[in-house]
Design an enzyme around this catalytic site. Sequence first.
Site, PDB file in Angstrom:
ATOM      1  N   HIS A 189       1.091  -1.187   0.103  1.00 48.45           N
ATOM      2  CA  HIS A 189       0.030  -0.001   0.110  1.00 48.45           C
ATOM      3  C   HIS A 189       0.858   1.156   0.060  1.00 48.45           C
ATOM      4  O   HIS A 189       0.763   2.096  -0.865  1.00 48.45           O
ATOM      5  CB  HIS A 189      -1.013   0.066   1.297  1.00 48.45           C
ATOM      6  CG  HIS A 189      -1.767  -1.159   1.241  1.00 48.45           C
ATOM      7  ND1 HIS A 189      -2.642  -1.648   0.288  1.00 48.45           N
ATOM      8  CD2 HIS A 189      -2.033  -2.160   2.293  1.00 48.45           C
ATOM      9  CE1 HIS A 189      -3.300  -2.776   0.657  1.00 48.45           C
ATOM     10  NE2 HIS A 189      -2.695  -2.991   1.712  1.00 48.45           N
ATOM     11  N   CYS A 242      -6.458  -7.207   3.367  1.00 50.56           N
ATOM     12  CA  CYS A 242      -8.119  -7.131   4.035  1.00 50.56           C
ATOM     13  C   CYS A 242      -9.129  -7.827   3.142  1.00 50.56           C
ATOM     14  O   CYS A 242     -10.154  -7.998   3.661  1.00 50.56           O
ATOM     15  CB  CYS A 242      -8.364  -5.488   4.285  1.00 50.56           C
ATOM     16  SG  CYS A 242      -8.508  -4.615   2.723  1.00 50.56           S
TER      17      CYS A 242
END
Length: 442
Positions: A10, A42
């Site tokens: 990320h 996630c």
Amino acid sequence: MKIAVIGCTHAGTAAIVNAATLYPDAEITVYERNDNISFLSCGIALYVGGVVKDPQGLFYSSPEELSKLGVKTKMRHDVIDVSIEEKKIKVKNLESEETFEDTFDKLIITTGSWPIIPPIEGIDMENILLSKNFYHSNTIIEKAEKAENIVVVGAGYIGVELVESFQAQGKNVTLVDSMDRILSKYLDKEYTDIAEEAFVEKGIKLALGETVTRFEGVDGKVSKVVTAKGEYDADLVILCIGFKPNTALFKGQIDMLDSGAIIINEHMQTSHQDVFAAGDSCAVIYNPTGESRYIPLATNAVRMGTIAARNLIESKAKYLGTQGTSGIKIYEYCIAATGLTEESAKDAGLKVKTVTVKDNYRPEFMPTYEEVMLKVVYEEESRRIVGAQLLSKADLTQSINTMSVVIQNKMTVDELAYVDFFFQPHFNKPWNILNLAGLNAK
């Protein structure tokens, strides 16, 4: 200007994309030990549970996309040594086994985190798996197909979501955690009680307040999880104990917390002026207390990566800190939280009071409505809001994003009572649930 980026999930992806746009003349090289980037971990539970059919949707960029920006994308390249003072890195090509050196003018550390693997007897046995990256998710799916009894160790967000996914597939599922409640870092007991009841109703076995002492197996494959209080059959074990910063390369060269989390300033700059860091490798300013904390979240990471890129030459953007805002869906319940719980606030030495409001989220003359439970935690003397939690069968989780802004801007519970929110019967009541919490605190 030579920019080297180590790691590309990320924070790394955000830093690279922004740096390529802001500094078109720069030579940007990213080193990543995997062959993929920007995997949304996630989404693992959704992939495991079959909600996400195509795992490619869990990637929001690719090496090809970065190459189009003029970035040298060195996939399957592991950085094995770094000299920050000399501005040199040593790299191993994992395909050819070749090693070579490179230099940098600016370094962005986005090495992320790695699951905690405690030294438990038998932990190296087959079918004891981690849940972090794309390869882990594929292995979990493959092994789960043949497993009947699955034990998940760790009742944080990832563990809780996996438990629900496995139960939906008809598996016998046990959730083990050394704490006496699930999600205890994020929610107070009145919220976790509701979530735990939902799990028990679905036949999930909760082994809470139990610490794993050893794993037993047959022919090198796990068959049982043993705790100080019980034993649980297991064809498959998923470890979701937590994460630690992946920063061993930089130890002794830049300032870190005892946990290994890199200390950065509001511009994402480390203790070395030409070295920046972002994402799960770092500590962040936690606004409810004002201290540096290790809070590994994808939302923190993308913000930090973006800000790091913008500050490489001069300090232009500031990180506003974090409230650790998060959300989860457990069966029919939509749950979200931000800042401190009542319990964690007291553990941090704050003198706090709380107000809890239960109300239907929209007028009862509407054809349907659902109850919402909102809890707000605030300092007793200053009345500054430091935390909030919300639960409802209706998706009202965006209200917690509002409460995150409230905490970030140091608003009081008295000010919350009179904040301007719209009213429309489809969505809410004349007194918004957030207003009600402020009014009731008066």
